[in-house]
Design a protein around this motif. Structure first.
Motif, short mmCIF file in Angstrom:
data_model
loop_
_atom_site.label_atom_id
_atom_site.label_comp_id
_atom_site.label_asym_id
_atom_site.label_seq_id
_atom_site.Cartn_x
_atom_site.Cartn_y
_atom_site.Cartn_z
N VAL A 116 0.89 -1.05 0.07
CA VAL A 116 0.02 0.09 0.05
C VAL A 116 0.84 1.36 -0.01
CG1 VAL A 116 -1.73 1.06 1.22
CG2 VAL A 116 -1.62 -1.35 1.28
N LEU A 117 0.80 1.98 -1.11
CA LEU A 117 1.27 3.40 -1.07
C LEU A 117 0.55 4.41 -0.49
CD1 LEU A 117 2.49 3.53 -4.77
CD2 LEU A 117 3.11 2.23 -3.11
N VAL A 118 1.16 5.15 0.68
CA VAL A 118 0.39 5.76 1.39
C VAL A 118 1.19 7.64 1.29
CG1 VAL A 118 -0.03 6.58 3.78
CG2 VAL A 118 -0.18 4.35 3.27
N GLY A 119 0.14 8.33 0.90
CA GLY A 119 0.41 9.78 0.80
C GLY A 119 -0.09 10.62 2.14
N PRO A 120 0.47 11.72 2.28
CA PRO A 120 0.17 12.62 3.54
C PRO A 120 -1.13 13.13 3.75
CG PRO A 120 1.07 13.93 1.85
CD PRO A 120 0.93 12.56 1.23
N GLY A 121 -2.07 13.13 2.78
CA GLY A 121 -3.31 13.47 2.97
C GLY A 121 -4.39 12.33 3.36
N HIS A 122 -5.68 12.77 3.19
CA HIS A 122 -6.80 11.73 3.38
C HIS A 122 -6.73 10.74 2.42
CE1 HIS A 122 -9.24 14.98 5.94
NE2 HIS A 122 -8.15 14.37 6.53
N ASN A 123 -6.20 10.67 1.29
CA ASN A 123 -6.18 9.66 0.25
C ASN A 123 -5.29 8.66 0.90
OD1 ASN A 123 -4.80 8.37 -2.45
ND2 ASN A 123 -6.83 8.83 -2.60
N GLY A 124 -4.10 9.00 1.53
CA GLY A 124 -3.30 8.23 2.39
C GLY A 124 -4.09 7.63 3.57
N GLY A 125 -4.88 8.32 4.04
CA GLY A 125 -5.65 7.82 5.32
C GLY A 125 -6.72 6.80 4.83
N ASP A 126 -7.34 6.84 3.41
CA ASP A 126 -8.01 5.83 3.20
C ASP A 126 -7.22 4.69 2.72
OD1 ASP A 126 -10.17 7.80 2.87
OD2 ASP A 126 -9.87 8.04 0.87
N GLY A 127 -5.97 4.76 2.31
CA GLY A 127 -5.11 3.54 1.94
C GLY A 127 -4.61 2.80 3.31
N LEU A 128 -4.60 3.63 4.52
CA LEU A 128 -4.10 2.95 5.72
C LEU A 128 -5.46 2.49 6.31
CD1 LEU A 128 -2.26 6.12 7.25
CD2 LEU A 128 -1.25 3.82 6.66
N VAL A 129 -6.53 2.71 6.13
CA VAL A 129 -7.75 1.80 6.76
C VAL A 129 -7.88 0.67 5.85
CG1 VAL A 129 -10.19 2.09 7.25
CG2 VAL A 129 -8.66 4.13 7.59
N VAL A 130 -7.86 1.13 4.54
CA VAL A 130 -7.93 -0.38 3.83
C VAL A 130 -6.75 -1.33 4.16
CG1 VAL A 130 -7.66 -1.22 1.30
CG2 VAL A 130 -8.85 0.82 1.73
N ALA A 131 -5.60 -0.74 4.15
CA ALA A 131 -4.56 -1.74 4.70
C ALA A 131 -4.71 -2.46 6.20
CB ALA A 131 -3.32 -0.99 4.78
N ARG A 132 -5.52 -1.68 6.87
CA ARG A 132 -5.69 -2.36 8.33
C ARG A 132 -6.74 -3.27 7.82
NH1 ARG A 132 -9.11 1.79 11.19
NH2 ARG A 132 -10.93 0.31 10.27
N GLU A 133 -7.89 -2.97 7.33
CA GLU A 133 -8.94 -4.12 7.26
C GLU A 133 -8.39 -5.22 6.35
OE1 GLU A 133 -11.96 -3.90 8.73
OE2 GLU A 133 -10.91 -2.38 9.69
N LEU A 134 -7.78 -4.99 5.43
CA LEU A 134 -7.09 -6.40 4.53
C LEU A 134 -6.25 -7.10 5.68
CD1 LEU A 134 -6.33 -4.80 1.20
CD2 LEU A 134 -8.18 -6.04 1.72
N TYR A 135 -5.41 -6.66 6.31
CA TYR A 135 -4.51 -6.99 7.35
C TYR A 135 -5.41 -7.82 8.23
CZ TYR A 135 -1.43 -7.83 11.27
OH TYR A 135 -0.67 -8.30 12.41
N LEU A 136 -6.49 -7.43 9.06
CA LEU A 136 -7.47 -8.29 9.62
C LEU A 136 -8.03 -9.14 8.92
CD1 LEU A 136 -8.74 -4.93 11.68
CD2 LEU A 136 -7.02 -6.90 12.44
N GLN A 137 -8.26 -9.22 7.65
CA GLN A 137 -8.80 -10.46 6.99
C GLN A 137 -7.71 -11.40 6.47
OE1 GLN A 137 -12.28 -10.88 6.48
NE2 GLN A 137 -12.37 -8.82 7.59
N GLY A 138 -6.37 -11.30 6.82
CA GLY A 138 -5.55 -12.23 6.50
C GLY A 138 -4.54 -12.07 5.65
N TYR A 139 -4.52 -10.75 4.87
CA TYR A 139 -3.68 -10.35 4.09
C TYR A 139 -2.39 -9.93 4.77
CZ TYR A 139 -7.35 -9.91 0.33
OH TYR A 139 -8.37 -10.06 -0.70
N GLU A 140 -1.23 -10.36 4.05
CA GLU A 140 0.25 -9.69 4.38
C GLU A 140 0.31 -8.31 3.94
OE1 GLU A 140 4.51 -10.70 3.59
OE2 GLU A 140 3.33 -12.36 3.62
N ILE A 141 0.29 -7.35 4.65
CA ILE A 141 0.33 -6.00 4.30
C ILE A 141 1.84 -5.32 4.52
CG2 ILE A 141 -0.39 -3.74 4.66
CD1 ILE A 141 -2.58 -5.77 3.45
N HIS A 142 2.47 -4.49 3.36
CA HIS A 142 3.67 -3.71 3.52
C HIS A 142 3.23 -2.42 3.02
CE1 HIS A 142 5.92 -7.58 4.05
NE2 HIS A 142 5.07 -7.86 3.16
#
Length: 539
Positions: A63-89
């Protein structure tokens, strides 16, 4: 039913970056917390990604994360995918983040998700999610971020961009230095204008709208109803197809189109334009062509009234030797058989004239005569080239009837050199050209744009490169003219009829390419598939 109607309306709306900011501002002012909206949007993105890229097949996700809310969206998606068993970097090139985005970054760290400041760490990932920058970016990517994007674009993994590929201008689709070349883009809330501009298409990939429930009242309060930018969907186009026909009717009640086209050198253009007109369902088709190709045209269009005209030694229609005024409609009327019956007057009336395909530039007198006609006209190909020689704007401002122009970009530059300075922003360019000429202008391309003089623009959301073949535009000219000629459609705005023809033409190309060949769809096959589209929309 209400939710279905809302979805259809949402699919038609197109916004600029500034309009999207204003709409979101209304949502936040009404009490929607930014954090709550981010969670909602990211949840929808996560479900979409899980459906497209199941964990069993795409376990490692970068997941590529920028400084704004688009990056925030990416971080929440990363978290939820992680909790569903994906390996996140996570690749985070900038340490300074907006407050809400920073909260999500800290929580991701607490979960043990690794962060990197070098994109090479994501090379072994099965899937990349781009959350660097969302809508509203105006500065070119530079430095280490630009280098990272350049490297990413060399990799082979699928890339999903959140809202817009990072590095694209929201309104024009322009590449700001360099941009992420996405496999798929999940556009958030409403379609951004850049999705409908040619220059961004190589970077957007497959596009999908993530509808997160923006109230229609907030949309209309900013855009107005109807909005100035409209995405032509199947639902929109169906409103302007001449269906169903009345149970009691006759051919002249279904419209009479005069098609002026062809030359000895370009006889095929006349035939293809005629086939496009035939597919439109127009009740009566008259065609004026050089005498030398009359029999050839009749063999392909036996139902048309084909009038052979005098021609030059080069095989172009030539009226000067026999008709001093050079006004072609009068010539054609003189050659028609005089009808009988109380309704005979209707036989003498053309509801529309389409002129240009295959004429050659020797037919200047003909185009001048057509421009003097009172009925609606559509000009294409050499009709446009001659119009440009006549000086477009002052010539069209003298017309009393409605005018439709269907240029590709090269013809557009010749017709409207001042408006062409706005290219490659096709929307602004076609808006200006339409307003200055008081004509409906269809600027053809991968995402065709149709503007009316009031400033509204109708945008065709999909097409196919298989239409990049000689004859496609001739078919479109006949189709546009045939729809314009049908009285049942006269109560609708002219730009709506033209946009429907452009949508219909694009859909026929897409179907033909799928069933025949992606290498290119010939004009005859394209005309055939026009009828397939109509049949599919009636079932």
């Amino acid at each position: 039913m209400q939710s279905q109607n809302r979805r259809e309306l949402i699919e038609q709306v197109v916004v600029t970056a500034e309009q999207m900011r204003e709409i979101e501002g209304r949502i936040f002012e009404a009490g929607m917390p930014v954090a709550a909206l981010m969670e909602k949007v990211a949840g929808l993105i996560t479900r979409s990604i899980q459906g497209l890229y199941p964990c069993a097949e795409n376990r490692r996700v970068g997941v590529l994360v920028g400084p704004g809310h688009n990056g925030g969206d990416g971080l929440v998606v990363a978290r939820e995918l992680y909790l569903q068993g994906y390996e996140i970097h996570i690749y985070r090139p900038l340490s300074k983040l907006k407050e809400l985005t920073d909260y999500h970054a800290r929580y991701a760290v607490s979960l043990g998700i690794p962060f990197y400041d070098e994109i090479e760490a994501l090379y072994e990932c099965d899937l990349i999610i781009d959350g660097l920058f969302g809508f509203g970016l105006t500065r070119s990517l530079s430095g280490s971020i630009a280098e990272a994007v350049e490297l990413l674009n060399q990799w082979s993994q699928p890339v999903v961009s959140i809202d817009l590929p990072s590095g694209l201008h929201t309104d024009t689709g322009e590449v700001l230095g360099i941009a992420v070349r996405a496999t798929r883009t999940l556009c958030l809330g409403l379609w951004k204008l850049g999705f409908l501009q040619d220059q961004g298409l190589d970077y957007i990939g497959e596009a999908q709208l993530i509808d997160f429930g923006i109230p229609l009242k907030d949309i209309w309060s900013i855009l107005g109803e109807p909005p100035d930018l409209l995405r032509v969907t199947e639902t929109v186009a169906k409103q302007f197809l001449p269906l169903p026909r009345p149970k009691v009717t006759h051919k002249y009640q279904q419209g009479h189109l005069l098609l002026i086209c062809g030359s000895k050198q370009y006889s095929g253009a006349a035939i293809l334009a005629g086939l496009g007109a035939r597919a439109s369902g127009v009740g009566m088709l008259s065609m004026a062509v050089p005498e030398s190709i009359k029999l050839l045209v009749v063999s392909h269009l036996p139902e048309a009234v084909v009038i052979g005209c005098p021609e030059t030694t080069a095989g172009a229609i030539d009226l000067r030797s026999r008709y001093a005024n050079g006004f072609l409609p009068e010539l054609v009327l003189e050659k028609l058989n005089q009808p009988s019956g109380s309704d005979s007057g209707s036989y003498h009336t053309y509801n529309a004239i389409a002129c240009g395909p295959g004429l050659t530039k020797d037919a200047k007198d003909i185009v001048q005569g057509v421009l003097a006609a009172q009925c609606p006209i559509v000009l294409d190909a050499d009709g446009l080239n001659i119009l440009a020689e006549l000086i477009t704007i002052p010539t069209l401002l003298k017309r009393r009837g409605q005018t439709v122009l269907t240029p590709h970009v090269g013809e557009f530059r010749r017709l409207f050199p001042d408006s062409a300075e706005l290219l490659p922003d096709r929307v602004k360019a076609v808006q200006k050209a339409s307003q200055l000429s008081r004509s409906v202008v269809l600027l053809k391309g991968a995402r065709s744009a149709i503007a009316n003089p009031r400033g509204s623009v109708w945008l065709i959301p999909e097409s196919t490169p298989a239409l990049a073949r000689g004859g496609s535009g001739d078919v479109l000219t006949g189709l546009v003219g045939g729809l314009m000629a049908q009285p049942v459609l006269s109560e609708h705005p002219l730009e709506a009829i033209v946009a429907t023809a452009a949508w219909w033409h694009a859909q026929a190309g897409i179907l033909a390419a799928q069933e025949r060949s992606e290498l290119g769809v010939d004009g005859g096959t394209l005309a055939e598939f026009l009828m397939v589209v109509v049949r599919g929309n009636r079932e």
